[in-house]
Design a protein around this motif. Structure first.
Motif, PDB file in Angstrom:
ATOM      1  N   ASP A 252       3.492  10.125  -3.783  1.00  0.00           N
ATOM      2  CA  ASP A 252       4.841  10.900  -3.408  1.00  0.00           C
ATOM      3  C   ASP A 252       6.085  10.219  -3.178  1.00  0.00           C
ATOM      4  O   ASP A 252       5.950   9.452  -2.260  1.00  0.00           O
ATOM      5  CB  ASP A 252       4.787  11.929  -2.362  1.00  0.00           C
ATOM      6  CG  ASP A 252       5.936  12.719  -2.232  1.00  0.00           C
ATOM      7  OD1 ASP A 252       7.039  12.802  -2.949  1.00  0.00           O
ATOM      8  OD2 ASP A 252       5.512  13.683  -1.663  1.00  0.00           O
ATOM      9  N   PRO A 253       6.875   9.792  -4.185  1.00  0.00           N
ATOM     10  CA  PRO A 253       8.062   8.930  -4.404  1.00  0.00           C
ATOM     11  C   PRO A 253       8.850   9.480  -3.044  1.00  0.00           C
ATOM     12  O   PRO A 253       9.552   8.424  -2.457  1.00  0.00           O
ATOM     13  CB  PRO A 253       8.819   8.998  -5.799  1.00  0.00           C
ATOM     14  CG  PRO A 253       7.779   9.546  -6.612  1.00  0.00           C
ATOM     15  CD  PRO A 253       6.996  10.359  -5.761  1.00  0.00           C
ATOM     16  N   ASP A 254       9.020  10.738  -2.730  1.00  0.00           N
ATOM     17  CA  ASP A 254       9.735  11.073  -1.722  1.00  0.00           C
ATOM     18  C   ASP A 254       9.459  10.623  -0.438  1.00  0.00           C
ATOM     19  O   ASP A 254      10.198  10.015   0.600  1.00  0.00           O
ATOM     20  CB  ASP A 254      10.421  12.418  -1.595  1.00  0.00           C
ATOM     21  CG  ASP A 254      11.003  12.961  -3.008  1.00  0.00           C
ATOM     22  OD1 ASP A 254      12.092  12.126  -3.372  1.00  0.00           O
ATOM     23  OD2 ASP A 254      10.998  13.844  -3.444  1.00  0.00           O
ATOM     24  N   GLU A 255       8.194  10.907  -0.196  1.00  0.00           N
ATOM     25  CA  GLU A 255       7.562  10.357   0.939  1.00  0.00           C
ATOM     26  C   GLU A 255       7.542   9.045   1.219  1.00  0.00           C
ATOM     27  O   GLU A 255       8.162   8.478   2.424  1.00  0.00           O
ATOM     28  CB  GLU A 255       5.992  10.872   1.035  1.00  0.00           C
ATOM     29  CG  GLU A 255       5.163  10.356   2.182  1.00  0.00           C
ATOM     30  CD  GLU A 255       3.637  10.954   2.151  1.00  0.00           C
ATOM     31  OE1 GLU A 255       3.267  10.620   3.220  1.00  0.00           O
ATOM     32  OE2 GLU A 255       3.348  11.622   1.094  1.00  0.00           O
TER      33      GLU A 255
ATOM     34  N   ASP B  11      13.821  -0.394  -6.233  1.00  0.00           N
ATOM     35  CA  ASP B  11      14.059   0.552  -7.092  1.00  0.00           C
ATOM     36  C   ASP B  11      14.075   1.794  -6.090  1.00  0.00           C
ATOM     37  O   ASP B  11      14.793   2.752  -6.283  1.00  0.00           O
ATOM     38  CB  ASP B  11      12.808   0.950  -7.911  1.00  0.00           C
ATOM     39  CG  ASP B  11      12.844  -0.042  -8.805  1.00  0.00           C
ATOM     40  OD1 ASP B  11      13.964  -0.695  -9.335  1.00  0.00           O
ATOM     41  OD2 ASP B  11      11.909  -0.193  -9.814  1.00  0.00           O
ATOM     42  N   ILE B  12      13.456   1.946  -4.987  1.00  0.00           N
ATOM     43  CA  ILE B  12      13.451   3.063  -4.089  1.00  0.00           C
ATOM     44  C   ILE B  12      14.577   3.064  -3.080  1.00  0.00           C
ATOM     45  O   ILE B  12      15.014   4.036  -3.089  1.00  0.00           O
ATOM     46  CB  ILE B  12      12.051   2.825  -3.067  1.00  0.00           C
ATOM     47  CG1 ILE B  12      10.956   3.189  -3.901  1.00  0.00           C
ATOM     48  CG2 ILE B  12      12.333   3.815  -1.771  1.00  0.00           C
ATOM     49  CD1 ILE B  12       9.609   2.942  -3.031  1.00  0.00           C
TER      50      ILE B  12
ATOM     51  N   GLU C 125       0.762  -1.186   0.099  1.00  0.00           N
ATOM     52  CA  GLU C 125      -0.033  -0.110  -0.131  1.00  0.00           C
ATOM     53  C   GLU C 125       0.986   1.296   0.205  1.00  0.00           C
ATOM     54  O   GLU C 125       0.336   2.273  -0.437  1.00  0.00           O
ATOM     55  CB  GLU C 125      -0.923  -0.152   1.121  1.00  0.00           C
ATOM     56  CG  GLU C 125      -2.045  -1.082   1.029  1.00  0.00           C
ATOM     57  CD  GLU C 125      -2.998  -0.869   2.034  1.00  0.00           C
ATOM     58  OE1 GLU C 125      -2.915  -0.326   3.073  1.00  0.00           O
ATOM     59  OE2 GLU C 125      -4.197  -1.953   1.943  1.00  0.00           O
ATOM     60  N   LEU C 126       2.226   1.069   0.225  1.00  0.00           N
ATOM     61  CA  LEU C 126       3.053   2.367   0.124  1.00  0.00           C
ATOM     62  C   LEU C 126       3.094   2.657  -1.266  1.00  0.00           C
ATOM     63  O   LEU C 126       3.247   4.134  -1.471  1.00  0.00           O
ATOM     64  CB  LEU C 126       4.569   1.849   0.707  1.00  0.00           C
ATOM     65  CG  LEU C 126       4.662   1.814   2.144  1.00  0.00           C
ATOM     66  CD1 LEU C 126       5.881   1.363   2.447  1.00  0.00           C
ATOM     67  CD2 LEU C 126       4.341   3.166   2.875  1.00  0.00           C
TER      68      LEU C 126
END
Length: 184
Positions: free
Chosen positions: A20-23, A58-59, A13-14
């Motif tokens: 927002d990829p940064d969040e 990837d993150i 769910e993230l």
């Protein structure tokens, strides 16, 4: 010394609820940093569908993202059969005919959600068990629609008892729970 366990279920769910990829990255870094000291009494666990592992990598590509990962595979047919038989044996119950268990397992063998489907079906069968003969019968299984139909039959009866305005509200709510990634 007390150990604190932080458990996050459905971490996919993230990706499905956070745009927002940064969040998302900051949250994951915080989550992973909570228990990065083996001397501290804090442990972090989270569940994530396997089709989201690549997105996780990837993150945080520079971190050891998969450290301590345990991959849980789907139960085998034999394990599913044991899941259905052992609780009944403990209560001196059985299936009639015994081949009913194989039929139930065969119905879910290609389903990703085999365990919840069998659990729901088993609960429905327990409610209609033959208490005198201490059996779960094929007639009861067929009456609830088998594994394939038990949930649908139950849902139809719940919806059938609703007023038109309740049905409209339920449909709106259910559509809000569905994402394109099929995570909710």
């Amino acid at each position: 010394q007390t150990t604190l366990v932080l458990f996050l279920d459905q971490a996919e769910e993230l990706f499905t609820l956070c745009d927002d990829p940064d969040e998302r990255r900051r949250f994951l870094e915080m989550l992973l940093s909570v228990a990065d000291d083996p001397a501290e009494p804090i442990r972090t666990f989270f569940t994530l569908r396997d089709d989201f592992l690549g997105k996780l990598a990837d993150i945080l590509p520079k971190r050891e993202v998969l450290r301590g990962v345990t991959v849980l595979s789907s139960p085998t047919d034999a394990e599913l059969e044991e899941t259905l038989v052992r609780p009944l044996e403990a209560l001196d119950y059985g299936y009639a005919p015994p081949g009913l268990v194989h039929r139930m397992v065969w119905a879910v063998r290609d389903e990703a959600a085999s365990l919840p489907l069998l659990q729901f079906t088993a609960r429905k069968l327990w409610e209609s068990r033959d208490k005198e003969r201490r059996l779960i019968t094929e007639a009861s299984y067929d009456q609830i629609g088998g594994v394939e139909g038990a949930l649908a039959v139950h849902a139809a009866s719940v919806f059938g008892a609703m007023t038109p305005s309740q049905v409209h509200a339920a449909r709106r709510l259910l559509l809000m729970l569905v994402t394109p990634e099929k995570t909710r």
